[in-house]
Design a protein around this motif. Structure first.
Motif, PDB file in Angstrom:
ATOM      1  N   SER A 145       0.827  -1.211   0.000  1.00  0.00           N
ATOM      2  CA  SER A 145       0.000   0.000   0.000  1.00  0.00           C
ATOM      3  C   SER A 145       0.857   1.255   0.000  1.00  0.00           C
ATOM      4  O   SER A 145       0.546   2.234  -0.693  1.00  0.00           O
ATOM      5  N   GLU A 146       1.933   1.235   0.774  1.00  0.00           N
ATOM      6  CA  GLU A 146       2.830   2.389   0.768  1.00  0.00           C
ATOM      7  C   GLU A 146       3.480   2.564  -0.593  1.00  0.00           C
ATOM      8  O   GLU A 146       3.654   3.691  -1.071  1.00  0.00           O
ATOM      9  N   GLY A 147       3.821   1.428  -1.239  1.00  0.00           N
ATOM     10  CA  GLY A 147       4.395   1.527  -2.580  1.00  0.00           C
ATOM     11  C   GLY A 147       3.406   2.090  -3.579  1.00  0.00           C
ATOM     12  O   GLY A 147       3.756   2.942  -4.408  1.00  0.00           O
ATOM     13  N   GLU A 148       2.137   1.600  -3.526  1.00  0.00           N
ATOM     14  CA  GLU A 148       1.118   2.148  -4.419  1.00  0.00           C
ATOM     15  C   GLU A 148       0.861   3.621  -4.137  1.00  0.00           C
ATOM     16  O   GLU A 148       0.670   4.418  -5.067  1.00  0.00           O
ATOM     17  N   LYS A 149       0.849   3.964  -2.862  1.00  0.00           N
ATOM     18  CA  LYS A 149       0.648   5.368  -2.497  1.00  0.00           C
ATOM     19  C   LYS A 149       1.761   6.235  -3.057  1.00  0.00           C
ATOM     20  O   LYS A 149       1.515   7.299  -3.650  1.00  0.00           O
ATOM     21  N   ASP A 150       3.006   5.793  -2.860  1.00  0.00           N
ATOM     22  CA  ASP A 150       4.136   6.559  -3.392  1.00  0.00           C
ATOM     23  C   ASP A 150       4.079   6.637  -4.916  1.00  0.00           C
ATOM     24  O   ASP A 150       4.400   7.683  -5.507  1.00  0.00           O
ATOM     25  N   ALA A 151       3.659   5.525  -5.573  1.00  0.00           N
ATOM     26  CA  ALA A 151       3.562   5.545  -7.029  1.00  0.00           C
ATOM     27  C   ALA A 151       2.497   6.529  -7.503  1.00  0.00           C
ATOM     28  O   ALA A 151       2.707   7.279  -8.476  1.00  0.00           O
ATOM     29  N   GLU A 152       1.326   6.533  -6.813  1.00  0.00           N
ATOM     30  CA  GLU A 152       0.272   7.479  -7.182  1.00  0.00           C
ATOM     31  C   GLU A 152       0.742   8.914  -6.994  1.00  0.00           C
ATOM     32  O   GLU A 152       0.471   9.798  -7.827  1.00  0.00           O
ATOM     33  N   ILE A 153       1.426   9.142  -5.886  1.00  0.00           N
ATOM     34  CA  ILE A 153       1.935  10.508  -5.637  1.00  0.00           C
ATOM     35  C   ILE A 153       2.935  10.901  -6.720  1.00  0.00           C
ATOM     36  O   ILE A 153       2.898  12.029  -7.242  1.00  0.00           O
ATOM     37  N   ASN A 154       3.819   9.974  -7.064  1.00  0.00           N
ATOM     38  CA  ASN A 154       4.797  10.289  -8.098  1.00  0.00           C
ATOM     39  C   ASN A 154       4.122  10.530  -9.453  1.00  0.00           C
ATOM     40  O   ASN A 154       4.523  11.441 -10.204  1.00  0.00           O
ATOM     41  N   ARG A 155       3.097   9.695  -9.775  1.00  0.00           N
ATOM     42  CA  ARG A 155       2.380   9.916 -11.043  1.00  0.00           C
ATOM     43  C   ARG A 155       1.664  11.259 -11.039  1.00  0.00           C
ATOM     44  O   ARG A 155       1.654  11.974 -12.054  1.00  0.00           O
ATOM     45  N   ALA A 156       1.028  11.607  -9.888  1.00  0.00           N
ATOM     46  CA  ALA A 156       0.335  12.895  -9.815  1.00  0.00           C
ATOM     47  C   ALA A 156       1.309  14.053  -9.969  1.00  0.00           C
ATOM     48  O   ALA A 156       1.026  15.043 -10.674  1.00  0.00           O
ATOM     49  N   ILE A 157       2.464  13.922  -9.306  1.00  0.00           N
ATOM     50  CA  ILE A 157       3.471  14.985  -9.418  1.00  0.00           C
ATOM     51  C   ILE A 157       3.974  15.091 -10.855  1.00  0.00           C
ATOM     52  O   ILE A 157       4.135  16.196 -11.405  1.00  0.00           O
ATOM     53  N   SER A 158       4.204  13.920 -11.477  1.00  0.00           N
ATOM     54  CA  SER A 158       4.677  13.939 -12.866  1.00  0.00           C
ATOM     55  C   SER A 158       3.626  14.533 -13.803  1.00  0.00           C
ATOM     56  O   SER A 158       3.952  15.330 -14.700  1.00  0.00           O
ATOM     57  N   GLU A 159       2.339  14.140 -13.616  1.00  0.00           N
ATOM     58  CA  GLU A 159       1.275  14.694 -14.448  1.00  0.00           C
ATOM     59  C   GLU A 159       1.142  16.201 -14.249  1.00  0.00           C
ATOM     60  O   GLU A 159       0.941  16.957 -15.211  1.00  0.00           O
ATOM     61  N   LYS A 160       1.244  16.631 -12.990  1.00  0.00           N
ATOM     62  CA  LYS A 160       1.169  18.063 -12.709  1.00  0.00           C
ATOM     63  C   LYS A 160       2.288  18.815 -13.420  1.00  0.00           C
ATOM     64  O   LYS A 160       2.061  19.857 -14.053  1.00  0.00           O
ATOM     65  N   GLN A 161       3.495  18.285 -13.295  1.00  0.00           N
ATOM     66  CA  GLN A 161       4.616  18.949 -13.956  1.00  0.00           C
ATOM     67  C   GLN A 161       4.453  18.934 -15.468  1.00  0.00           C
ATOM     68  O   GLN A 161       4.774  19.913 -16.148  1.00  0.00           O
ATOM     69  N   ALA A 162       3.908  17.804 -16.008  1.00  0.00           N
ATOM     70  CA  ALA A 162       3.694  17.735 -17.458  1.00  0.00           C
ATOM     71  C   ALA A 162       2.665  18.760 -17.912  1.00  0.00           C
ATOM     72  O   ALA A 162       2.835  19.441 -18.940  1.00  0.00           O
ATOM     73  N   GLN A 163       1.551  18.867 -17.129  1.00  0.00           N
ATOM     74  CA  GLN A 163       0.538  19.858 -17.491  1.00  0.00           C
ATOM     75  C   GLN A 163       1.092  21.270 -17.424  1.00  0.00           C
ATOM     76  O   GLN A 163       0.796  22.123 -18.272  1.00  0.00           O
TER      77      GLN A 163
END
Length: 326
Positions: free
Chosen positions: A225-243
């Motif tokens: 769960s911590e790994g999935e949480k960190d992955a979601e956070i990283n994807r959100a951060i990456s998407e935010k930076q991409a946008q």
């Protein structure tokens, strides 16, 4: 002459025999307690010693010997000896049955390590030293084990050894004996108790195994769960930076387009006559591009002209005016 010679020979033999009887050689780490006419006289040290025959006599002490017969069974013998061993002695007592605090009959085998430090007391303060030490050890062991449960008895050998040594050392001090160590060799509960203990042990092991498995599964789920949480956070951060980067790119592109259009308008304005409005030119160009997109489809069958088509024509006329004469 023969009689005199015979008498002299007898006297010489008698003197030599008396000398041999009075000569006592004591080995290292041994001693002898000598009595003169039944009363304590002295204690002989190691080496050569001289005593008066028939007047001085070594006092015997009872000692315990363990032998094995032809079948390998231990046989205990007790014999008197006139030499006292000052080295540390090991007594291996036979098994005895004791009752624990929770009324479980258990067989215990003990070993005692003791040393005689005062030979005079070991002879005159106790009648039979080995029997006294054995009986005292057995009774003390019963008292110590009787204050403990079976589980505590099995897991507290050091405690039992310490208590036994302390009690025996205090009790045997007046006998000239120093108890150095007491060790429990075997503690054997009844067979039904051993079976119950084995079942309990297996149950405890299974319980610990299940607990460890559950804890491992829990830790695995937490890590996942911590790994999935960190992955979601990283994807959100990456998407935010991409946008953000796409928005910045689009803004810069629009800015460049606007700058290019402004520069084009400026150049067109400079190129055409100042008497003509450049807006008509730009509007006409936009209308032409729009009409081109409307009729570019392959499936378009009917083309509708907008209501402002006359405006397009007037704009085209304006273009003609602007470019008139050139």
């Amino acid at each position: 002459m023969n009689i005199i010679t015979f008498i002299l020979v007898l006297v010489a033999v008698f003197v030599i025999a008396l000398g041999l009887m009075g000569l006592k050689i004591v080995q290292q780490s041994e001693t002898m307690v000598v009595e003169r006419l039944g009363k304590y006289n002295r204690t002989l040290s190691s080496g050569i010693n001289i005593i008066w025959p028939f007047i001085d006599k070594p006092r015997q002490i009872m000692w315990r010997y363990v032998k094995e017969d032809l079948n390998g069974k231990s046989i205990i013998e007790r014999r008197g000896r006139n030499r006292i061993d000052l080295r540390e002695t090991v007594y291996d007592f036979p098994r005895q049955s004791v009752i624990t605090k929770d009324n479980v009959i258990t067989e215990i085998n003990a070993i005692l390590y003791f040393q005689i430090i005062d030979p005079v007391k070991s002879i005159y303060e106790i009648e039979n030293l080995p029997d006294a030490i054995e009986k005292l050890t057995q009774t003390t062991l019963r008292n110590v084990v009787g204050e403990m449960d079976l589980d505590e008895t099995l897991s507290s050998r050091d405690t039992i050894n310490t208590k036994l040594r302390s009690v025996l050392d205090d009790a045997t001090g007046k006998w000239g004996v120093k108890v150095n160590r007491v060790e429990l060799q075997d503690i054997n509960p009844p067979e039904n108790i051993r079976d119950a203990m084995e079942k309990q042990m297996r149950a405890e092991r299974d319980k610990r195994a299940n607990i460890l498995t559950a804890e491992g599964r829990k830790a695995q789920l937490l890590l996942e769960s911590e790994g999935e949480k960190d992955a979601e956070i990283n994807r959100a951060i990456s998407e935010k930076q991409a946008q953000i980067l796409r928005a910045e790119g689009e803004a810069q592109a629009r800015l460049k387009i606007a700058e290019a259009e402004a520069e084009a308008i400026a150049k067109i304005t400079q190129a055409i006559s100042t008497k003509t409005n450049p807006e008509n030119y730009l509007i006409a160009v936009r209308y032409i591009e729009t009409l081109k997109e409307m009729v570019s489809g392959k499936d378009n069958k009917v083309v509708y002209l907008p209501y402002e088509a006359t405006g397009i024509l007037s704009s085209i006329g304006g273009i003609k005016d602007m470019l008139g004469g050139k």
